[in-house]
Design a protein around this motif. Structure first.
Motif, PDB file in Angstrom:
ATOM      1  N   GLU A 172      59.318  51.317  26.229  1.00 23.39           N
ATOM      2  CA  GLU A 172      60.642  50.709  26.108  1.00 23.39           C
ATOM      3  C   GLU A 172      60.810  49.958  24.793  1.00 23.39           C
ATOM      4  O   GLU A 172      59.974  49.169  24.398  1.00 23.39           O
ATOM      5  N   VAL A 173      61.913  50.245  24.121  1.00 19.19           N
ATOM      6  CA  VAL A 173      62.285  49.571  22.887  1.00 19.19           C
ATOM      7  C   VAL A 173      63.470  48.671  23.207  1.00 19.19           C
ATOM      8  O   VAL A 173      64.483  49.129  23.716  1.00 19.19           O
ATOM      9  N   SER A 174      63.307  47.384  22.931  1.00 18.20           N
ATOM     10  CA  SER A 174      64.409  46.448  23.151  1.00 18.20           C
ATOM     11  C   SER A 174      65.388  46.598  21.997  1.00 18.20           C
ATOM     12  O   SER A 174      65.232  46.009  20.937  1.00 18.20           O
ATOM     13  N   THR A 175      66.405  47.418  22.207  1.00 13.74           N
ATOM     14  CA  THR A 175      67.301  47.774  21.111  1.00 13.74           C
ATOM     15  C   THR A 175      68.138  46.634  20.561  1.00 13.74           C
ATOM     16  O   THR A 175      68.476  46.666  19.373  1.00 13.74           O
ATOM     17  N   PRO A 176      68.531  45.615  21.348  1.00 11.38           N
ATOM     18  CA  PRO A 176      69.381  44.581  20.748  1.00 11.38           C
ATOM     19  C   PRO A 176      68.739  43.858  19.568  1.00 11.38           C
ATOM     20  O   PRO A 176      69.422  43.270  18.749  1.00 11.38           O
ATOM     21  N   GLU A 177      67.411  43.937  19.474  1.00 12.22           N
ATOM     22  CA  GLU A 177      66.701  43.248  18.405  1.00 12.22           C
ATOM     23  C   GLU A 177      66.582  44.084  17.131  1.00 12.22           C
ATOM     24  O   GLU A 177      66.049  43.607  16.142  1.00 12.22           O
ATOM     25  N   ARG A 178      67.072  45.307  17.144  1.00 12.17           N
ATOM     26  CA  ARG A 178      66.853  46.215  16.029  1.00 12.17           C
ATOM     27  C   ARG A 178      68.151  46.647  15.361  1.00 12.17           C
ATOM     28  O   ARG A 178      69.198  46.639  15.974  1.00 12.17           O
ATOM     29  N   ASP A 179      68.036  47.082  14.124  1.00 12.01           N
ATOM     30  CA  ASP A 179      69.173  47.620  13.386  1.00 12.01           C
ATOM     31  C   ASP A 179      69.406  49.045  13.877  1.00 12.01           C
ATOM     32  O   ASP A 179      68.484  49.863  13.856  1.00 12.01           O
ATOM     33  N   ALA A 233      67.991  54.658  14.447  1.00 13.63           N
ATOM     34  CA  ALA A 233      68.449  56.045  14.577  1.00 13.63           C
ATOM     35  C   ALA A 233      67.679  56.950  13.625  1.00 13.63           C
ATOM     36  O   ALA A 233      67.269  58.055  13.996  1.00 13.63           O
ATOM     37  N   HIS A 234      67.459  56.480  12.410  1.00 16.53           N
ATOM     38  CA  HIS A 234      66.706  57.278  11.433  1.00 16.53           C
ATOM     39  C   HIS A 234      65.250  57.431  11.879  1.00 16.53           C
ATOM     40  O   HIS A 234      64.687  58.544  11.832  1.00 16.53           O
ATOM     41  N   GLN A 235      64.612  56.341  12.312  1.00 19.73           N
ATOM     42  CA  GLN A 235      63.211  56.401  12.736  1.00 19.73           C
ATOM     43  C   GLN A 235      63.032  57.339  13.931  1.00 19.73           C
ATOM     44  O   GLN A 235      62.109  58.154  13.961  1.00 19.73           O
ATOM     45  N   VAL A 236      63.918  57.221  14.910  1.00 18.49           N
ATOM     46  CA  VAL A 236      63.825  58.055  16.110  1.00 18.49           C
ATOM     47  C   VAL A 236      64.084  59.521  15.766  1.00 18.49           C
ATOM     48  O   VAL A 236      63.394  60.416  16.263  1.00 18.49           O
ATOM     49  N   ALA A 237      65.074  59.779  14.901  1.00 22.31           N
ATOM     50  CA  ALA A 237      65.353  61.160  14.494  1.00 22.31           C
ATOM     51  C   ALA A 237      64.139  61.769  13.801  1.00 22.31           C
ATOM     52  O   ALA A 237      63.770  62.925  14.070  1.00 22.31           O
ATOM     53  N   THR A 238      63.513  61.010  12.935  1.00 23.77           N
ATOM     54  CA  THR A 238      62.328  61.499  12.229  1.00 23.77           C
ATOM     55  C   THR A 238      61.190  61.768  13.203  1.00 23.77           C
ATOM     56  O   THR A 238      60.538  62.811  13.147  1.00 23.77           O
ATOM     57  N   LEU A 239      60.955  60.832  14.114  1.00 29.50           N
ATOM     58  CA  LEU A 239      59.891  61.011  15.102  1.00 29.50           C
ATOM     59  C   LEU A 239      60.173  62.214  16.000  1.00 29.50           C
ATOM     60  O   LEU A 239      59.271  62.992  16.317  1.00 29.50           O
ATOM     61  N   GLY A 276      65.910  49.404  26.419  1.00 33.63           N
ATOM     62  CA  GLY A 276      66.269  48.334  27.335  1.00 33.63           C
ATOM     63  C   GLY A 276      66.804  47.132  26.591  1.00 33.63           C
ATOM     64  O   GLY A 276      66.798  47.094  25.361  1.00 33.63           O
ATOM     65  N   ILE A 277      67.257  46.159  27.367  1.00 34.34           N
ATOM     66  CA  ILE A 277      67.868  44.973  26.769  1.00 34.34           C
ATOM     67  C   ILE A 277      66.895  43.814  26.641  1.00 34.34           C
ATOM     68  O   ILE A 277      67.199  42.826  26.000  1.00 34.34           O
ATOM     69  N   GLY A 278      65.739  43.909  27.248  1.00 29.92           N
ATOM     70  CA  GLY A 278      64.787  42.800  27.233  1.00 29.92           C
ATOM     71  C   GLY A 278      64.982  41.936  28.462  1.00 29.92           C
ATOM     72  O   GLY A 278      66.105  41.568  28.791  1.00 29.92           O
ATOM     73  N   HIS A 294      74.799  49.419  20.194  1.00 29.66           N
ATOM     74  CA  HIS A 294      73.665  49.985  19.457  1.00 29.66           C
ATOM     75  C   HIS A 294      73.446  51.446  19.848  1.00 29.66           C
ATOM     76  O   HIS A 294      73.330  52.320  18.981  1.00 29.66           O
ATOM     77  N   LEU A 295      73.401  51.708  21.146  1.00 29.52           N
ATOM     78  CA  LEU A 295      73.166  53.077  21.607  1.00 29.52           C
ATOM     79  C   LEU A 295      74.323  54.002  21.253  1.00 29.52           C
ATOM     80  O   LEU A 295      74.105  55.175  20.915  1.00 29.52           O
ATOM     81  N   ASP A 296      75.538  53.500  21.310  1.00 32.98           N
ATOM     82  CA  ASP A 296      76.690  54.311  20.918  1.00 32.98           C
ATOM     83  C   ASP A 296      76.554  54.740  19.455  1.00 32.98           C
ATOM     84  O   ASP A 296      76.756  55.908  19.124  1.00 32.98           O
TER      85      ASP A 296
END
Length: 146
Positions: free
Chosen positions: A11-18, A23-29, A42-44, A71-73
């Motif tokens: 789980e990645v707490s997305t509210p803490e990230r740009d 999106a770029h990191q996940v696309a690359t991975l 998740g939200i934490g 963020h997810l949108d």
């Protein structure tokens, strides 16, 4: 003989990230994994550590759900290959795109993390899977709800 393994990112707490960087990191991975990435988001949780993490990056803990959804949108639109303009209480973006896009159209499956009834409801309504937090009993009971 070759083996293909699906990789699940915890789980990645997305509210803490740009969102653009993520999106770029996940696309690359996902490209590297040839479309086998499954992303937990998740939200934490409401605990001192999570509250401290949010505060340390300047994210109001009480607004994490709205920020998470925005963020997810943004990420999903970027993964779809869109050029994104987004202005909200959380992000101000003009004409942003990422390259490469993920291996799979629209990006990897998203599994929502969480243990509360609200998190389980979100997982069942909006996401591709549920990433339970807690004991095996909690998982069993929560799976019925999701």
């Amino acid at each position: 003989m070759s083996w293909k393994v699906t990789g699940k990112v915890p789980e990645v707490s997305t509210p803490e990230r740009d969102p653009v960087v993520m999106a770029h990191q996940v696309a690359t991975l996902d490209r590297i994994a040839e479309g086998r990435l499954v992303l937990g988001v998740g939200i934490g949780g409401d605990n001192p550590t999570s509250r401290h993490e949010h505060a340390s990056v300047g994210v109001p803990f009480e607004r994490r759900l709205g920020r998470f959804l925005a963020h997810l949108d943004i990420c999903q639109r970027l993964w779809a290959g869109e050029t994104v303009t987004h202005h909200s209480d959380f992000y101000d973006l003009d004409d942003v795109a990422v390259a490469p896009t993920p291996h799979r159209d629209g990006g990897p499956p998203l599994w929502a993390a969480g243990s509360t009834p609200a998190a389980q409801c979100r997982a069942g309504a909006r996401f591709d899977g549920w990433f339970p937090i807690g004991s095996s009993e909690h998982f069993r009971d929560g799976l019925v709800e999701v």
